[in-house]
Design an enzyme around this catalytic site. Structure first.
Site, PDB file in Angstrom:
ATOM      1  N   SER A   1       0.828  -1.209   0.000  1.00 55.09           N
ATOM      2  CA  SER A   1       0.000   0.000   0.000  1.00 55.09           C
ATOM      3  C   SER A   1       0.859   1.255   0.000  1.00 55.09           C
ATOM      4  O   SER A   1       0.525   2.234  -0.648  1.00 55.09           O
ATOM      5  CB  SER A   1      -0.981   0.006   1.165  1.00 55.09           C
ATOM      6  OG  SER A   1      -0.301  -0.105   2.389  1.00 55.09           O
ATOM      7  N   GLU A   2       2.002   1.245   0.716  1.00 53.71           N
ATOM      8  CA  GLU A   2       2.929   2.362   0.680  1.00 53.71           C
ATOM      9  C   GLU A   2       4.373   1.879   0.785  1.00 53.71           C
ATOM     10  O   GLU A   2       4.645   0.834   1.369  1.00 53.71           O
ATOM     11  CB  GLU A   2       2.678   3.365   1.818  1.00 53.71           C
ATOM     12  CG  GLU A   2       1.457   4.233   1.617  1.00 53.71           C
ATOM     13  CD  GLU A   2       0.246   3.722   2.360  1.00 53.71           C
ATOM     14  OE1 GLU A   2      -0.829   4.300   2.175  1.00 53.71           O
ATOM     15  OE2 GLU A   2       0.358   2.748   3.121  1.00 53.71           O
ATOM     16  N   THR A   3       5.256   2.690   0.217  1.00 46.74           N
ATOM     17  CA  THR A   3       6.701   2.489   0.277  1.00 46.74           C
ATOM     18  C   THR A   3       7.317   3.839   0.602  1.00 46.74           C
ATOM     19  O   THR A   3       6.904   4.852   0.037  1.00 46.74           O
ATOM     20  CB  THR A   3       7.239   1.988  -1.083  1.00 46.74           C
ATOM     21  OG1 THR A   3       6.631   0.727  -1.375  1.00 46.74           O
ATOM     22  CG2 THR A   3       8.749   1.828  -1.074  1.00 46.74           C
TER      23      THR A   3
END
Length: 166
Positions: free
Chosen positions: A38-40
């Site tokens: 979902s996020e990096t």
């Protein structure tokens, strides 16, 4: 990283790149897409004086776009940075500005809390009828005496109570 969990492979997954210097925006976006989480986040280390003044520069990407702020990536990245030096406080410079958090040892875990005192921003109540339609919750499950509101801390401080980490 496993955020919001004290157990490995649970919670919210997060990829943290500890040194994103030299990567272009397009390369960061491609790496985030490759991670497929979902996020990096990408930490962009700077000289010590700049980091003391402005915080550690961090950028957050989804598989589709860069975000100015997101909760679990901010927490996970702060915890990753803390792990490198055992700091009691970490200050990040995100696209929304400077965000700081303090770490406290609890009996079974370490917690991180936002260490300022901004108040939440309560926006106009939503109309109950439209909220019922959007949620598909039965009318009898709504209490008209309790307004449905959007509450945000985004104006100055995106964190309130943050999270626990193993």
């Amino acid at each position: 990283m496993d955020v919001f969990s004290s157990r490995p492979l649970e919670g919210n997954s997060l990829a943290v790149f500890s040194d994103g210097r030299g990567l272009t925006d397009a390369e960061m976006q491609s790496l985030a897409k490759e991670m497929n989480l979902s996020e990096t986040t990408f930490i962009l280390p700077r000289d010590a004086a700049t980091e003391r003044e402005k915080g550690v520069r961090v950028r957050i990407f989804t598989v589709q776009e860069e975000l100015p702020f997101a909760g679990h990536p901010t927490l996970g990245t702060a915890f990753a940075l803390r792990g490198q030096g055992g700091a009691k406080q970490v200050v990040l410079e995100l696209n929304v500005g400077k965000v700081s958090g303090a770490f406290r040892r609890l009996r079974w875990t370490t917690g991180v809390w936002r260490d300022d005192t901004d108040r939440p921003n309560f926006r106009n109540p939503a109309r109950a009828r439209s909220s019922r339609a959007c949620t598909r919750i039965a009318s009898q499950d709504f209490d008209d005496a309790l307004p449905i509101q959007t509450v945000s801390l985004e104006s100055h401080s995106p964190w309130r109570r943050l999270s626990r980490f193993r």
